[in-house]
Each structure stands twice: as structure tokens, then as C-alpha cells.
Design an enzyme around this catalytic site. Structure first.
Site, PDB file in Angstrom:
ATOM      1  N   GLU A   1     -10.050   2.617 -16.345  1.00 51.29           N
ATOM      2  CA  GLU A   1      -8.867   2.731 -17.214  1.00 51.29           C
ATOM      3  C   GLU A   1      -9.200   3.312 -18.589  1.00 51.29           C
ATOM      4  O   GLU A   1      -8.407   4.064 -19.166  1.00 51.29           O
ATOM      5  CB  GLU A   1      -8.162   1.380 -17.353  1.00 51.29           C
ATOM      6  CG  GLU A   1      -7.269   0.997 -16.172  1.00 51.29           C
ATOM      7  CD  GLU A   1      -8.027   0.454 -14.978  1.00 51.29           C
ATOM      8  OE1 GLU A   1      -9.263   0.257 -15.092  1.00 51.29           O
ATOM      9  OE2 GLU A   1      -7.405   0.206 -13.930  1.00 51.29           O
TER      10      GLU A   1
ATOM     11  N   ALA B   1       0.792  -2.846 -15.461  1.00 46.41           N
ATOM     12  CA  ALA B   1       0.661  -3.027 -16.910  1.00 46.41           C
ATOM     13  C   ALA B   1      -0.466  -4.007 -17.236  1.00 46.41           C
ATOM     14  O   ALA B   1      -1.211  -3.817 -18.205  1.00 46.41           O
ATOM     15  CB  ALA B   1       1.981  -3.518 -17.496  1.00 46.41           C
ATOM     16  N   ASP B   2      -0.612  -5.028 -16.407  1.00 44.54           N
ATOM     17  CA  ASP B   2      -1.648  -6.048 -16.661  1.00 44.54           C
ATOM     18  C   ASP B   2      -3.053  -5.430 -16.743  1.00 44.54           C
ATOM     19  O   ASP B   2      -3.947  -6.014 -17.338  1.00 44.54           O
ATOM     20  CB  ASP B   2      -1.639  -7.086 -15.543  1.00 44.54           C
ATOM     21  CG  ASP B   2      -0.228  -7.591 -15.243  1.00 44.54           C
ATOM     22  OD1 ASP B   2       0.093  -8.721 -15.612  1.00 44.54           O
ATOM     23  OD2 ASP B   2       0.565  -6.818 -14.653  1.00 44.54           O
ATOM     24  N   PHE B   3      -3.244  -4.272 -16.120  1.00 40.93           N
ATOM     25  CA  PHE B   3      -4.588  -3.675 -16.089  1.00 40.93           C
ATOM     26  C   PHE B   3      -4.927  -2.923 -17.375  1.00 40.93           C
ATOM     27  O   PHE B   3      -6.067  -2.536 -17.591  1.00 40.93           O
ATOM     28  CB  PHE B   3      -4.739  -2.705 -14.912  1.00 40.93           C
ATOM     29  CG  PHE B   3      -4.396  -3.273 -13.561  1.00 40.93           C
ATOM     30  CD1 PHE B   3      -4.315  -4.647 -13.352  1.00 40.93           C
ATOM     31  CD2 PHE B   3      -4.138  -2.428 -12.488  1.00 40.93           C
ATOM     32  CE1 PHE B   3      -3.989  -5.170 -12.105  1.00 40.93           C
ATOM     33  CE2 PHE B   3      -3.817  -2.939 -11.238  1.00 40.93           C
ATOM     34  CZ  PHE B   3      -3.735  -4.310 -11.038  1.00 40.93           C
TER      35      PHE B   3
ATOM     36  N   HIS C   1      -0.378  -9.995 -12.408  1.00 39.19           N
ATOM     37  CA  HIS C   1       0.424  -8.855 -11.933  1.00 39.19           C
ATOM     38  C   HIS C   1       1.898  -9.068 -12.273  1.00 39.19           C
ATOM     39  O   HIS C   1       2.773  -8.709 -11.495  1.00 39.19           O
ATOM     40  CB  HIS C   1       0.305  -8.703 -10.409  1.00 39.19           C
ATOM     41  CG  HIS C   1      -0.976  -8.090  -9.948  1.00 39.19           C
ATOM     42  ND1 HIS C   1      -2.190  -8.710 -10.075  1.00 39.19           N
ATOM     43  CD2 HIS C   1      -1.236  -6.896  -9.338  1.00 39.19           C
ATOM     44  CE1 HIS C   1      -3.129  -7.933  -9.561  1.00 39.19           C
ATOM     45  NE2 HIS C   1      -2.587  -6.828  -9.120  1.00 39.19           N
TER      46      HIS C   1
ATOM     47  N   GLU D   1      -5.130   6.230 -10.955  1.00 37.70           N
ATOM     48  CA  GLU D   1      -5.702   5.679  -9.719  1.00 37.70           C
ATOM     49  C   GLU D   1      -4.696   5.824  -8.577  1.00 37.70           C
ATOM     50  O   GLU D   1      -3.551   5.369  -8.708  1.00 37.70           O
ATOM     51  CB  GLU D   1      -6.057   4.205  -9.937  1.00 37.70           C
ATOM     52  CG  GLU D   1      -7.165   4.038 -10.958  1.00 37.70           C
ATOM     53  CD  GLU D   1      -7.230   2.648 -11.575  1.00 37.70           C
ATOM     54  OE1 GLU D   1      -6.666   1.694 -11.022  1.00 37.70           O
ATOM     55  OE2 GLU D   1      -7.861   2.531 -12.649  1.00 37.70           O
TER      56      GLU D   1
END
Ligand SMILES: Cc1ncc(C[n+]2csc(CCOP(=O)(O)OP(=O)(O)O)c2C)c(N)n1
Length: 658
Positions: free
Chosen positions: A392, A416-418, A461, A361
């Protein structure tokens, strides 16, 4: 069988083979020869038979867990497929896959998937590789009607449309999703409209008629080969038996079962062949006898196949990493930031390897929200460096598929949280490629992300999530903590033959240091001693390294000399370096990380040291992480819980009883 127009006889022969094969599978399962759940494809035989007749030898196929028919239609040996279903050594996967995950890459069958919808993004990646390599190859992936409601399916269709990928999504709509009719969960008659809504050419096809499927797939393949894919085909079919081998179908009405039986595609083909004088009774009997002989022969062979050898169970988890190149390339020393070092590593890899793709993205045109891919699209073009939809699962799954086909994709998950919205593609997919295929396929993809707490970052985040990945056999996990490592570890990850998760540290992106660029690639392994001492070993990784080094500096003024070991790679874990610092520091060890403590990777390090070096320990191994809390956004609250240099110093003093 591929690219060979169906005749009534060949269609009848191939469909009957699948039918009889599935019947034998149920018998063998009832007999106890095959363990576990099996999903037969009674009623759906016309679809793989029609589809494969329209494909060319170089094309690729992925299927759902209901995929025995697809494997046979691709040309897999019936005995090898049956052997795999019975988990034998002579099975397509040597008993590692069983019925729902079997594959046979030698015949272009890249495998089933027992995660509903997961094959769709992977098929995208296979198609992406075909497009990059200019092979003219088309990919077909079968999905059920229920799988049309899965997020990864939608993401996969969106990603394919965005990239005009040569992939055919073939929905086998048998009206049932396990024990629930599709009509109970889904509005409307035709699922094909979903493709239309995404701008994808979509058709409804009579999935009971092998010739209709053959025609539809042939037309779809042409569209794909012209560069105008993807195409969605909804093949309406029936499920003649239960969802799986032990399903008593208590949830299904007699009328529904009878309606399905009345639509039996093999009975229909047989009747039509006789009615129109295309085949005689004798022809059909001949085919039946031929098919029975094939299935009987396969059964006999499977009965004498040995079980897989337990001594091989750990084989094929990882491949052999290449030797680091001996002669240095053009080495230059630059004063650059961590972010720039990662950017140069991407640039070097794009330059050196035509098979490298960089995407994610905002990664292409704008160069990434942290600028790590800045300038690369301009230099290497939008076919190799590109932006993706916010999908993702599709980003990761396509990377798995492209890597399986010889590409070296480097994909970015923005934070990373995504990654949690798409973990399946790492945890259930990337991890298994080599193992299940016994190295006949492997997936050398690199997944970059960044993590950690910075002032004001909220609880979604800021997490440190390395332990989730380090828990997973089949992947490698690294956390670069210096600009030099941002460069070296990224290049090592790309060179590695297996999937690698690289977790960068957002708080370090603007840190500057001397970086040697252009030096030979390293292996994806190895810890580094960042400071030498003898009173205590502080073991850490990622951004926490710098807090540990600061703590060690302060402790020096208290006459405590600390070694600081940066693990760099958590998988593989450098146990030799750990052993060495445990010994050199007299068995006094503190493990520090930013992640919350419970089930953090520190727990693993502490356990290993305790298990392996118990006799050397002068005190229990100590651990310091963030206490179990959600990370607040207020900087002062963050500082109240993070492992700061002060807290590291206190933990060391406690360990040394000072
Ligand atoms: C992600 C995921 N969710 C749920 C399941 C459990 N499950 C296995 S098969 C199945 C039904 C799928 O239906 P459909 O896609 O229509 O395929 P069919 O079984 O009809 O071939 C479900 C829910 C799974 N394997 N994976």
C-alpha cells in the site's frame, strides 16, 4: 554540472563547496539564524557530486533529510538553499520546508523527505511517469542505511522491480542510523544483498570516491534507460559529524570518530591529487578561495533576505479547480449500478486523458474485487491499468510521484481499513506537495477505497474512516452516496488539481439508479439537498444518506417534515448549503454518520454550526453515530449499534421534544 564527466578539479571544487556550505550552516544555526534540526552531510559529499555528474539534465533527484549536498549538486543556488535552511522568503521554498524538506523542482530536485524511507515509493512514481511518458528519464533517490529497514523502502523496491522502473536506489551507508550503528540492528555486511534478493541489479560502491560513484551511477542509469531498472547502489561512506546540528555524539566512540575522520573523502581526494601530480597546491588553494567566496556571498545574501510574509501562510494549500466544461459531451442516461457507474467514470477518464493510470491490488487483470475496474485492462492495456504487489505504501507513494510529474493516477486501496498501513503517503506526503513547493509542484492523484459495515464484515473490514482524512489540510475528501455521484465525483476527483480521497460505500455497489454519463465534469465540491422539509435538517453523507432518507419518509407519517442534506464532500465543506438548511429548518439540526462518534466528522459539523449559527439554533445541534465500540461481525450485533432509520427517527423526536 550534469552529464559532465568529473575532473579531479571539478570533483574537489564541488565536494569542497558542499563541505564549506555545511560548515556555514552549522555556524548560522549556532548563531540562531536557522531554527530547528539540521542534518549536515559531512563525509558524504562524494556521493551527490559523483551521482549528478553521471545524470542527464532531464533526470530527477530525491533525497533524504540529509540532502543539502544533493540540492547543491543538482545546481540549486547556494543562497536559495541556505535561505531555505534559514527559513527566509528567498529560500527555495520560501521558508515552508526548512532544512529537512527543501526542494527545487526547477533544477530537477524533487526534494528531501524527513520521513525515513518515504521518498522511495515517490521516486517509483516519478519513474512510472517517465516510463509512461517515454521521456527516457532516470530517477535517483538517496536513502540512508537505516532507511533500508523501513517498510516503504522494501515496498518501493518491490514495486519498482515489478514494473521495471527506471529508478536508482542509492543507499548512503554511513554506518549510523541517528544514534544507533547499523550493525546493532541489521545482520550482514552489505545491504545491497537485499536488492539482489528482490531480483534487482545491486552493487556495493566506494562512496568516498566521487569517480567510483560517477561510474556506478552512469552504469545504473544505462540499465534503467534500457528498461531494465531498477538498480540498487550501496555507497559505503562515513559520517564525520553528529546526526544533527546539536548532536554531541555521546553515544559514539572516539575510535569510530577517528576512523571516520581518517577516511575523509575530501582529504583523500586532495592527497591523491597532489600525490599523482594531478593538481598543485596552488590549484587547491584557488579552489578553496573560489568556494569560500561562493559561500560568503550566499551568506551575505541570506543575511539580508526578509522573513516570509505571514500574510501568505495560507497560500498554495489548494490549486484552482478547472471550470466545469460548458458544453455537454455525449450525454446518455443509463440504468446502472453504483459499481458500474464508477467503472464508467474510470473508463471515461482513461479515454479522455492519456495521463490517467489505474492501478492497485487485483485492479488490472481481474478487474478489482468488487469489479469496479472490470474490462479496463483489456481495453486500455496493462501499461495503464495494472495489478500491483500488496504494497500500500508503494501504491500511494508512487501515485504521489507520478502525479507530481504530470500523470493523473487513480489508485485503489482495496478496503479503507487497509490504508492505515500506508497513511504516511497521504498524510505526510500528498498533503505537502503543493504547499511546500508553492504550487511549482502539485499532486493530482485520486485514491479510491470503499468502507462501511455490511453483514458479517469484521472489525478490520468495516470501519468508517473519513474523519482521518478530513482532518488533513492539503487533500480533498468525498463520499459518493448515489450511482450518479459514483460517476460524477470520481470524474471531479480526477479533474481536480490536488490529491483526492474518494470513499465509496461497499453496501451501495449493487444499488441501481438512472445515471447520466458523459456529462461535463463537475468540481470536487458541493453538498446536495436530497429531500426538502422544514421541521428539521438531517445532515449526513455516504451510505447513511439512505437511512436518513428512510427515516425522513417515516417521520412524514408523524407530520414531521425533514430536509436531508448530503454533504458529499467533507473537504471542502459546503458551508453555504449547511447554513441554508439550518435556516430553512428553523435551527433544528441532526447530524448522522456511520463512523463512531468520538472525533467523528459529525463533531466538526456540529461545532461549525454552533459557532456560526448559534443565534438561529432552537436547540443544541444533535449528533448520532455508531457508539464507540469495535464493530462486531454478527449482523444482529451490528444492527444493535448502527444508526438505523429507527434510531434516526428517535433522535429527531428527541430533538423536537416529541
Ligand atoms: C519514519 C521515521 N522514523 C523515524 C524517524 C526519526 N529519524 C530521523 S533520521 C533517523 C535515522 C535514519 O538513519 P539513516 O537512514 O541511516 O540515515 P542517516 O541519518 O544516516 O543519513 C531516524 C530514525 C523519521 N524521521 N522517520
Amino acid at each position: 554540472m550534469r552529464n559532465e564527466a568529473l575532473t579531479v578539479r571539478s570533483a574537489y571544487q564541488r565536494m569542497s563547496l558542499i563541505r564549506r556550505f555545511e560548515g556555514r550552516v552549522l555556524e548560522l544555526s549556532a548563531e540562531g539564524l536557522a531554527a530547528g534540526s539540521i542534518h549536515p552531510c559531512f563525509g558524504q559529499e562524494a556521493i551527490p557530486v559523483g551521482a549528478l555528474a553521471a545524470l542527464q539534465p532531464q533526470d530527477r533527484v530525491l533525497a533524504t533529510y540529509r540532502g543539502h549536498g544533493w540540492a547543491l549538486a543538482c545546481g540549486s543556488e547556494p543562497a536559495a538553499v541556505l535561505g531555505e535552511i534559514a527559513q527566509r522568503a528567498g529560500g527555495t521554498n520560501g521558508g515552508r520546508a526548512g532544512s529537512p524538506l527543501l526542494s527545487d523542482p526547477d533544477v530537477g530536485f524533487l526534494g528531501e523527505n524527513s520521513i525515513v524511507g518515504a521518498g522511495v515509493p515517490i521516486a517509483d512514481g516519478v519513474a512510472l511517469a517517465a516510463k509512461s511518458q517515454g521521456t527516457g528519464r532516470v530517477v535517483i533517490t538517496s536513502i540512508g542505511d537505516g532507511a533500508m529497514n523501513q517498510g516503504s523502502t522494501s515496498e518501493g523496491m518491490i514495486f519498482a522491480a515489478a514494473n521495471n522502473l527506471p529508478v536508482i536506489f542509492l543507499c548512503e551507508n554511513n554506518g549510523w542510523s541517528e544514534m544507533t550503528p547499523i550493525s546493532r540492528t541489521t545482520r550482514g555486511e552489505d545491504l545491497a544483498v537485499r536488492g539482489t534478493a528482490l531480483g534487482i541489479e545491486s552493487h556495493v560502491v566506494d562512496g568516498l570516491d566521487p569517480f567510483a560513484v560517477e561510474n556506478a551511477v552512469a552504469r545504473a542509469a544505462e540499465v534503467c534507460r534500457r528498461g531494465e531498472g531498477p538498480v540498487l547502489l550501496e555507497c559505503k561512506t562515513v559520517r564525520l559529524k553528529g546526526h544533527y546540528n546539536k548532536d554531541i555524539e555521546h553515544y559514539r566512540s572516539r575510535e569510530d570518530q577517528e576512523a571516520a575522520a581518517a577516511a575523509d573523502p575530501i582529504a583523500r581526494l586532495r592527497g591523491a591529487a597532489l600525490d599523482h601530480g594531478l593538481l598543485e597546491d596552488q590549484d587547491l588553494w584557488d579552489v578553496d578561495a573560489e568556494v569560500a567566496a561562493i559561500v560568503d556571498d550566499a551568506t551575505l545574501r541570506v543575511r539580508s533576505m526578509p522573513l516570509p510574509d505571514p500574510a501568505t501562510v495560507l497560500d498554495h494549500l489548494y490549486g484552482e479547480a478547472p471550470e466545469p466544461a460548458a458544453s455537454p459531451e455525449q450525454v446518455q442516461t443509463l440504468e446502472i449500478t453504483y459499481q458500474r457507474a464508477a467503472n464508467l467514470a474510470l473508463r471515461t477518464e482513461l479515454e479522455d486523458r492519456p495521463e490517467v493510470l489505474v492501478y492497485g491490488e487485483d485492479v488490472g487483470f481481474s478487474g478489482g474485487i468488487f469489479g469496479v475496474s472490470r474490462g479496463l485492462q483489456k481495453e486500455f492495456g496493462s501499461e495503464r491499468v495494472f495489478d500491483t504487489p500488496i504494497s500500500e505504501s508503494a501504491i500511494l507513494g508512487s501515485a504521489v510521484g507520478a502525479a507530481m510529474e504530470g500523470m493523473r493516477p487513480i489508485v485503489e486501496i482495496m478496503w479503507a481499513d487497509f490504508v492505515f498501513v500506508a497513511l504516511d503517503q497521504i498524510v505526510n506526503q500528498a498533503t505537502n506537495v503543493r504547499y511546500v513547493n508553492r504550487s511549482r509542484l502539485h499532486a493530482p492523484l485520486t485514491i479510491r477505497m470503499q468502507q462501511g459495515v455490511t453483514p458479517g464484515s469484521c472489525a478490520q473490514h468495516s470501519q468508517s474512516i473519513e474523519a482521518f482524512f478530513a482532518h488533513m489540510p492539503g487533500i480533498k475528501v468525498g463520499l459518493p452516496s448515489t450511482p450518479q455521484d459514483a460517476y460524477d465525483m470520481l470524474r471531479a476527483a480526477v479533474a481536480d488539481p490536488d490529491p483526492t480521497v474518494l470513499i465509496e460505500a461497499r453496501e451501495l455497489y449493487q444499488e441501481t439508479a438512472s445515471v447520466e454519463v458523459g456529462r461535463p465534469r463537475q468540481r470536487a465540491e458541493g453538498a446536495r439537498v436530497r429531500r426538502d422539509g422544514e421541521d428539521v435538517a438531517i445532515i449526513t453523507w455516504g451510505a447513511t444518506l439512505h437511512r436518513a432518507l428512510e427515516a425522513a419518509e417515516r417521520l412524514q407519517s408523524e407530520s414531521v417534515s425533514a430536509t436531508v442534506l448530503d454533504l458529499r464532500w467533507l473537504r471542502p465543506l459546503d458551508e453555504e448549503s449547511i447554513a441554508s438548511v439550518v435556516e430553512s429548518c428553523g435551527g433544528r439540526v441532526l447530524v448522522v454518520h456511520e463512523a463512531t462518534e468520538t472525533s467523528g466528522f459529525g463533531a466538526e459539523v456540529v461545532t461549525r454550526i454552533t459557532e456560526r449559527h448559534f443565534a438561529e439554533l432552537r436547540s443544541p445541534v444533535a449528533r448520532l453515530g455508531t457508539p464507540d465500540v469495535r464493530m462486531p461481525s454478527a449482523p444482529n450485533l451490528q444492527q444493535a449499534v448502527l444508526p438505523t432509520p429507527e434510531r434516526i427517527c428517535s433522535a429527531v423526536r428527541a430533538l423536537l421534544n416529541r
